[in-house]
Design an enzyme around this catalytic site. Structure first.
Site, PDB file in Angstrom:
ATOM      1  N   LYS A 186     -26.266  19.232  13.271  1.00 26.16           N
ATOM      2  CA  LYS A 186     -24.807  19.123  13.351  1.00 26.16           C
ATOM      3  C   LYS A 186     -24.528  18.047  14.382  1.00 26.16           C
ATOM      4  O   LYS A 186     -23.662  18.190  15.255  1.00 26.16           O
ATOM      5  CB  LYS A 186     -24.190  20.484  13.743  1.00 26.16           C
ATOM      6  CG  LYS A 186     -22.680  20.560  13.565  1.00 26.16           C
ATOM      7  CD  LYS A 186     -22.175  20.397  12.143  1.00 26.16           C
ATOM      8  CE  LYS A 186     -20.680  20.152  12.139  1.00 26.16           C
ATOM      9  NZ  LYS A 186     -20.172  19.801  10.785  1.00 26.16           N
ATOM     10  N   ASP A 219     -23.407  22.552   7.626  1.00 28.99           N
ATOM     11  CA  ASP A 219     -22.371  22.956   6.660  1.00 28.99           C
ATOM     12  C   ASP A 219     -22.733  22.477   5.251  1.00 28.99           C
ATOM     13  O   ASP A 219     -22.677  23.237   4.273  1.00 28.99           O
ATOM     14  CB  ASP A 219     -20.980  22.445   7.097  1.00 28.99           C
ATOM     15  CG  ASP A 219     -20.969  20.994   7.570  1.00 28.99           C
ATOM     16  OD1 ASP A 219     -22.046  20.364   7.656  1.00 28.99           O
ATOM     17  OD2 ASP A 219     -19.868  20.462   7.837  1.00 28.99           O
ATOM     18  N   ASP A 243     -30.027  31.610  11.539  1.00 26.74           N
ATOM     19  CA  ASP A 243     -29.598  33.006  11.380  1.00 26.74           C
ATOM     20  C   ASP A 243     -28.592  33.093  10.237  1.00 26.74           C
ATOM     21  O   ASP A 243     -28.717  33.922   9.337  1.00 26.74           O
ATOM     22  CB  ASP A 243     -28.966  33.514  12.682  1.00 26.74           C
ATOM     23  CG  ASP A 243     -28.376  34.907  12.507  1.00 26.74           C
ATOM     24  OD1 ASP A 243     -29.073  35.770  11.954  1.00 26.74           O
ATOM     25  OD2 ASP A 243     -27.206  35.118  12.880  1.00 26.74           O
ATOM     26  N   ASP A 247     -29.129  34.790   6.121  1.00 27.24           N
ATOM     27  CA  ASP A 247     -28.374  35.851   5.433  1.00 27.24           C
ATOM     28  C   ASP A 247     -27.897  35.321   4.080  1.00 27.24           C
ATOM     29  O   ASP A 247     -27.901  36.044   3.077  1.00 27.24           O
ATOM     30  CB  ASP A 247     -27.175  36.337   6.265  1.00 27.24           C
ATOM     31  CG  ASP A 247     -27.470  37.659   6.992  1.00 27.24           C
ATOM     32  OD1 ASP A 247     -28.626  37.877   7.390  1.00 27.24           O
ATOM     33  OD2 ASP A 247     -26.535  38.475   7.148  1.00 27.24           O
TER      34      ASP A 247
HETATM   35  C1  IPM Z   1     -31.268  38.642  12.771  1.00 26.81           C
HETATM   36  C2  IPM Z   1     -30.105  39.336  13.436  1.00 26.81           C
HETATM   37  C3  IPM Z   1     -30.127  39.112  14.934  1.00 26.81           C
HETATM   38  C4  IPM Z   1     -30.134  37.612  15.185  1.00 26.81           C
HETATM   39  C5  IPM Z   1     -28.958  39.743  15.698  1.00 26.81           C
HETATM   40  C6  IPM Z   1     -28.814  41.190  15.354  1.00 26.81           C
HETATM   41  C7  IPM Z   1     -29.053  39.509  17.174  1.00 26.81           C
HETATM   42  O1  IPM Z   1     -28.901  38.884  12.878  1.00 26.81           O
HETATM   43  O2  IPM Z   1     -32.424  38.960  13.101  1.00 26.81           O
HETATM   44  O3  IPM Z   1     -31.047  37.800  11.893  1.00 26.81           O
HETATM   45  O4  IPM Z   1     -29.096  36.972  15.126  1.00 26.81           O
HETATM   46  O5  IPM Z   1     -31.216  37.080  15.429  1.00 26.81           O
HETATM   47 MN    MN Z   2     -29.146  37.629  11.144  1.00 28.86          MN
END
Ligand code: IPM
Ligand code: MN
Ligand code: NAD
Length: 353
Positions: A186, A219, A243, A247
């Protein structure tokens, strides 16, 4: 017979459901070696009794183990910034587990949720920086509670910290058939930290002429994961960027309940590696026995692999894929009706067969 000593930290919420499921599969897979599990009740309930998430000397207690298997941390009774920093981040930082490795792949029997994409189009390996960056934990609050209140959260990027994780990512890319590396940046907005990050990526790239490397602003990279996932192979990113992207990776796999991770310190051992699902404690479904244990089982396979028990790791992944390909036993997040235990029993049965 070789015995591995494993610390079990189920933690909170569905962590307490998916870890027993993973242990069941691990016990089925242990052949030619033994696994000695030692459970620890550290987590939010422990906090409510003791005022801390783990004992003061918790890291010293964990240090002699060969590996740690962690479920999830976090419960509405304890503020997240206390529970996560005092346990999960303390272990990652305290043992300098600077690589957080997170595979994003489609299991047999599942279709990618993206229209027009084939399962083989989604095959990424995220390498997340795990010990500094946006999670350094430096800062403070000033004039707290007044209308002039200020909060400062400092990010920290060190040349050494960026270089070691970037080099690890290049090493992974070099070993994969496509030999591609994408770096999440970024640097259009963050002129100090992300420009350093980009410079280090370019410098390390010179040592790996066989790897084709591309830098994407984070992004645009998030969008690319949806529009052109087939263009992504290994992806390296900072603590916060990766992170968020992982997800999204879990969603691309079909459920957050599938995404697994390994926290590693390649090269120098400052403590045991830690293996865990990417997902959290899922308070919305805890106690119902319906959490998907795949992420915890997959994380266990990563653990076996890193312990050097590759045949056992293969047994677990082959069994997991066979159960998924059959499609009869699935937890509700994947549209099934099976429980956590039923799924684990099916995988353990395949491992033994
Ligand atoms: C992950 C989780 C953790 C992170 C949080 C809960 C601190 O989201 O392991 O991905 O951000 O590392
Ligand atoms: Mn996470
Ligand atoms: P979450 O990952 O716990 O849940 C997000 C959504 O995904 C929920 O709807 C949940 O039901 C679903 N989900 C997650 N894992 C699942 C599984 N195995 N099977 C089926 N469905 C699953 O994220 P959140 O709601 O943002 O966080 C809840 C708590 O967990 C918070 O305290 C958070 O800080 C913590 N957290 C911990 C970790 C960790 O310990 N590694 C990781 C992420 C979040």
């Amino acid at each position: 017979m070789k015995t591995y000593h494993l610390a079990l930290l189920p933690g909170d919420g569905i962590g307490k459901e998916v870890i027993p499921a993973a242990v069941r599969v691990l016990n089925a897979a242990a052949r030619g070696f033994a696994l000695a599990f030692e459970p620890f009740d550290w987590g939010c309930e422990y906090y409510l009794r003791h005022g801390r998430m783990m004992p003061e000397d918790g890291l010293e207690t964990l240090r002699p183990f060969d590996a740690i298997l962690l479920g999830a941390i976090g419960h509405p009774t304890v503020p997240d910034h206390i529970s996560l920093r005092d346990l999960l981040l303390r272990i990652r930082f305290g043992f300098d587990l600077y690589v957080n490795l997170r595979p994003v792949e489609i299991l047999p029997g599942l279709e990618p949720p993206l229209r027009g994409k084939r399962p083989e189009d989604i095959h990424m390996l995220f390498i997340r920086e795990n010990t500094e960056g946006e999670y350094a934990g430096l800062g403070g609050r000033f004039k707290r509670g007044t209308e002039d209140e200020v909060a400062i959260q400092q990010v920290v990027f060190t040349r050494k910290g960026v270089e070691r994780v970037v080099r690890y990512a290049f090493e992974q890319a070099r070993r994969r058939p496509r030999k591609r590396l994408a770096s999440a940046t970024k640097s259009n907005a963050m002129q100090y930290t992300m420009v350093l990050w980009d410079e280090v990526v370019r410098e390390v790239a010179r040592e790996y002429p066989e790897v084709s490397v591309a830098s994407y602003h984070v992004d645009a990279l998030a969008a690319r994961m949806i529009t052109h996932p087939e263009s992504l192979d290994v992806v390296v990113g900072s603590n916060l960027f990766a992170d968020i992207l992982t997800d999204l990776g879990g969603a691309l796999q079909g459920s957050l309940g599938l995404a697994a991770s390994a926290n590693l310190n390649p090269g120098e051992r400052r403590g045991p590696p830690m293996f865990e699902p990417v997902h959290g404690s899922a308070p919305d479904i805890e106690g119902r026995g319906i959490a998907n244990p795949i992420a915890a089982i997959w994380a266990s396979a990563l653990m076996l692999e890193h312990l050097g028990e590759t045949a056992a790791a293969d047994r677990v992944m082959t069994a997991l894929k066979a159960v998924m390909a059959e499609g009869r036993v699935r937890t509700p997040d994947l549209g099934g009706k099976s429980s956590t235990e039923e799924f684990a029993a099916a995988v353990a049965g395949h491992v033994k067969a």
